[in-house]
Design a protein around this motif. Sequence first.
Motif, PDB file in Angstrom:
ATOM      1  N   GLU A 128     -30.156  31.009  -4.267  1.00 24.13           N
ATOM      2  CA  GLU A 128     -30.717  32.231  -3.717  1.00 24.13           C
ATOM      3  C   GLU A 128     -29.965  32.578  -2.434  1.00 24.13           C
ATOM      4  O   GLU A 128     -29.652  31.712  -1.628  1.00 24.13           O
ATOM      5  CB  GLU A 128     -32.207  32.042  -3.422  1.00 24.13           C
ATOM      6  N   ALA A 129     -29.684  33.847  -2.267  1.00 18.62           N
ATOM      7  CA  ALA A 129     -28.780  34.279  -1.195  1.00 18.62           C
ATOM      8  C   ALA A 129     -29.304  34.007   0.205  1.00 18.62           C
ATOM      9  O   ALA A 129     -28.516  33.807   1.142  1.00 18.62           O
ATOM     10  CB  ALA A 129     -28.481  35.763  -1.349  1.00 18.62           C
ATOM     11  N   ASP A 130     -30.614  33.993   0.401  1.00 20.08           N
ATOM     12  CA  ASP A 130     -31.162  33.903   1.748  1.00 20.08           C
ATOM     13  C   ASP A 130     -31.375  32.469   2.231  1.00 20.08           C
ATOM     14  O   ASP A 130     -31.906  32.245   3.324  1.00 20.08           O
ATOM     15  CB  ASP A 130     -32.486  34.669   1.840  1.00 20.08           C
ATOM     16  N   GLU A 151     -19.989  29.999  -3.759  1.00 19.85           N
ATOM     17  CA  GLU A 151     -20.619  31.267  -3.398  1.00 19.85           C
ATOM     18  C   GLU A 151     -19.593  32.366  -3.154  1.00 19.85           C
ATOM     19  O   GLU A 151     -19.785  33.503  -3.605  1.00 19.85           O
ATOM     20  CB  GLU A 151     -21.497  31.069  -2.165  1.00 19.85           C
ATOM     21  N   ASP A 172     -18.330  33.583  -6.361  1.00 20.29           N
ATOM     22  CA  ASP A 172     -19.384  34.046  -7.267  1.00 20.29           C
ATOM     23  C   ASP A 172     -19.340  33.264  -8.581  1.00 20.29           C
ATOM     24  O   ASP A 172     -19.475  33.823  -9.670  1.00 20.29           O
ATOM     25  CB  ASP A 172     -19.238  35.552  -7.536  1.00 20.29           C
TER      26      ASP A 172
END
Length: 216
Positions: A187-189, A142, A145
Motif C-alpha cells: 500500500e502506497a501510504d 516500488e 512498479d
Amino acid sequence: MSAGKKVLKDKMIPPFAYNLIKLTNQSYRLEVAGWEPVKKALEAGDSLVFSSWHGKSWVPAYFLRDLGIYALTSLSRDGSYMTEILHKLGWKTVRGSSSRGASRSLLALYRKLKTGASTALTPDGPTGPIYQVKPGIIFLQEKADSLLVPMGVDARWKKNFNSWDQYLLPLPFSKTALVFGEPFSFEADLEMEAKQKILKEKMEAVNLRAAEIVKK
C-alpha cells in the motif's frame, strides 16, 4: 598464487560449480508450492522481483533457470565466477555492488524492470544481518512498479555452512521444498519500516511452509 594457477582456477571453478548445482538439483525430491500464480504473472509479462534469503539461493538458482531473470553479481573475482555460472543456467546479470555503488546497480536493474524484465535479489545480502530486510529491494520494486515474490527453501537432509548467512546446501537425493508466495505490492501510504516488516513476515511464512513440507 602464480598467474598460471589463477588462470587454471578461473577456468575450472565455474564449470565445476555449474555441474554441481545441476547434478544436485536434479537429484532432489523437490516439491514446489505456489508456482502457478507466479508462472502466470511471468507469462502475462509482469515485472517480478523474486526475494530469497542470501543463504537459500541454491535451489531457486536452478529452478528459475532459462527464464532470462536478472541477478546482481559483484565486480570481484567471485562475482565473475557467479556471473559465468548464472549465464550457463540461463540467467542474465548486472555487474555491480549492492553496497559500494549501490545506486548505479539499482538504477541498472530498474531500467531492466521497466522494460518488463524480472530480477532476483537477497533482501539480507550481501553481508547481513541474516534474515533482516534491507530497504533496497523494496525501493527497487516500488520505483519500477514491479511485484514482489517471496521464496522459501528447506530440505530434510542438508548442510548449513558456518557463514554469516548459514548457507543451506540440500544434500543429494534429499526431499526438498521450494515455496513461492503470491506476487504482491505494498500500500502506497506505508512507511518503509512497515514495508520491511511485511516482507520479512512473508519471507518467514514461505520458509516455514517449506520446513513443514520436508517434515511430511
